[in-house]
Design an enzyme around this catalytic site. Sequence first.
Site, PDB file in Angstrom:
ATOM      1  N   GLN A  73       0.840  -1.197   0.000  1.00 60.14           N
ATOM      2  CA  GLN A  73       0.000   0.000   0.000  1.00 60.14           C
ATOM      3  C   GLN A  73       0.875   1.247   0.000  1.00 60.14           C
ATOM      4  O   GLN A  73       1.758   1.413   0.840  1.00 60.14           O
ATOM      5  CB  GLN A  73      -0.944   0.059   1.195  1.00 60.14           C
ATOM      6  CG  GLN A  73      -1.877   1.263   1.075  1.00 60.14           C
ATOM      7  CD  GLN A  73      -2.902   1.355   2.176  1.00 60.14           C
ATOM      8  OE1 GLN A  73      -2.583   1.776   3.273  1.00 60.14           O
ATOM      9  NE2 GLN A  73      -4.142   0.968   1.889  1.00 60.14           N
ATOM     10  N   CYS A 103      -7.327   6.559   4.789  1.00 57.29           N
ATOM     11  CA  CYS A 103      -6.787   6.801   6.129  1.00 57.29           C
ATOM     12  C   CYS A 103      -7.299   8.129   6.666  1.00 57.29           C
ATOM     13  O   CYS A 103      -7.142   9.169   6.018  1.00 57.29           O
ATOM     14  CB  CYS A 103      -5.267   6.796   6.102  1.00 57.29           C
ATOM     15  SG  CYS A 103      -4.533   7.053   7.736  1.00 57.29           S
ATOM     16  N   LYS A 145      -7.969   1.682  -2.031  1.00 51.69           N
ATOM     17  CA  LYS A 145      -8.704   1.451  -0.790  1.00 51.69           C
ATOM     18  C   LYS A 145      -9.286   2.782  -0.340  1.00 51.69           C
ATOM     19  O   LYS A 145      -8.553   3.759  -0.173  1.00 51.69           O
ATOM     20  CB  LYS A 145      -7.810   0.865   0.299  1.00 51.69           C
ATOM     21  CG  LYS A 145      -8.593   0.455   1.558  1.00 51.69           C
ATOM     22  CD  LYS A 145      -7.711  -0.291   2.546  1.00 51.69           C
ATOM     23  CE  LYS A 145      -8.545  -0.845   3.703  1.00 51.69           C
ATOM     24  NZ  LYS A 145      -9.126   0.216   4.555  1.00 51.69           N
ATOM     25  N   HIS A 178     -13.864   0.429   2.719  1.00 55.47           N
ATOM     26  CA  HIS A 178     -14.195   0.435   4.148  1.00 55.47           C
ATOM     27  C   HIS A 178     -15.589   1.024   4.251  1.00 55.47           C
ATOM     28  O   HIS A 178     -15.794   2.197   3.945  1.00 55.47           O
ATOM     29  CB  HIS A 178     -13.194   1.275   4.932  1.00 55.47           C
ATOM     30  CG  HIS A 178     -13.404   1.200   6.416  1.00 55.47           C
ATOM     31  ND1 HIS A 178     -12.366   1.134   7.307  1.00 55.47           N
ATOM     32  CD2 HIS A 178     -14.531   1.185   7.171  1.00 55.47           C
ATOM     33  CE1 HIS A 178     -12.839   1.076   8.549  1.00 55.47           C
ATOM     34  NE2 HIS A 178     -14.150   1.108   8.473  1.00 55.47           N
ATOM     35  N   ASN A 218     -14.605  -4.098   3.475  1.00 53.02           N
ATOM     36  CA  ASN A 218     -13.772  -3.967   4.667  1.00 53.02           C
ATOM     37  C   ASN A 218     -14.545  -3.168   5.715  1.00 53.02           C
ATOM     38  O   ASN A 218     -15.265  -2.240   5.381  1.00 53.02           O
ATOM     39  CB  ASN A 218     -12.462  -3.246   4.296  1.00 53.02           C
ATOM     40  CG  ASN A 218     -11.592  -2.929   5.496  1.00 53.02           C
ATOM     41  OD1 ASN A 218     -11.153  -1.792   5.653  1.00 53.02           O
ATOM     42  ND2 ASN A 218     -11.352  -3.908   6.345  1.00 53.02           N
ATOM     43  N   GLY A 219     -14.379  -3.554   6.983  1.00 57.54           N
ATOM     44  CA  GLY A 219     -15.013  -2.801   8.060  1.00 57.54           C
ATOM     45  C   GLY A 219     -16.036  -3.629   8.805  1.00 57.54           C
ATOM     46  O   GLY A 219     -16.974  -4.166   8.208  1.00 57.54           O
ATOM     47  N   GLY A 220     -15.839  -3.756  10.119  1.00 58.57           N
ATOM     48  CA  GLY A 220     -16.797  -4.471  10.952  1.00 58.57           C
ATOM     49  C   GLY A 220     -16.730  -5.974  10.846  1.00 58.57           C
ATOM     50  O   GLY A 220     -17.616  -6.673  11.336  1.00 58.57           O
TER      51      GLY A 220
END
Length: 249
Positions: A73, A103, A145, A178, A218-220
């Site tokens: 990344q 980010c 991302k 995300h 992505n996420g959780g």
Amino acid sequence: YSAAACTAGHLTKHIFVVRRMDWTDVHFRQLARIISKRTWLWTEMVVDKTIIHSPFLDKHLWFPPEQHPIVLQLGGSDPELLLQASKIAARYGYDEFNLNCGCPSDRVAGAGCFGAAMMLQPELVADCMAAVAAGAGPNTPVSVKCRLGVDDADSYEQLHSFVSIVSSRGGVKNFIIHTRKCLLRGLSPAQNRTVPPLRHDWVWSLKRDFPHLSFQLNGGILSSHAARQILDYDAAQQHGVPAGAVDGV
């Protein structure tokens, strides 16, 4: 910090351990590879200027061969710098190059003018990705991302526009989403990983609207069971099973 893949066509990438600063270094990745031989591993974010100017490249880019498949990344917002950094990093044989557009740290999205703040400039992201692809070479895929949105730019229509511009102009075929928005002011990076509500359904909508692209969710996803539910739900959607038929998603 895993992500379940939701891809168009055949599912070639199922589970990722995506990057996290101060976590996914070479030592953590080695442990993760012992646990799983097939999971895709990610580096920490490496800033383009670090790659260009560091006299200790191996510290940032070297990895043992058993860590394949592995994603590098990158962080940056200048196409020329990203081109230079990608050419240098290509020597190390990464399986994929990714640009961080998610980010929420003020050190990145604020002073650094990259990370999640990049979502507000989709044309620039597209130019950056074209540069990364050129530097990585024709046989190395590239991806982005990102979040669902940033601050008040958080509608599905704006996310749709971001994906459309970056994919058509930047040649990106793979997006890791995300499934939370990001608040650059008012929430810490840790809070941005938990406070904004999850919207997994937006990924299914993107899959519907861009069937020629690949999306990873992505996420959780905090356990292997949760990842399995996501993958089962994705498979059900591909085969026309109604929403809600897979529990827990």
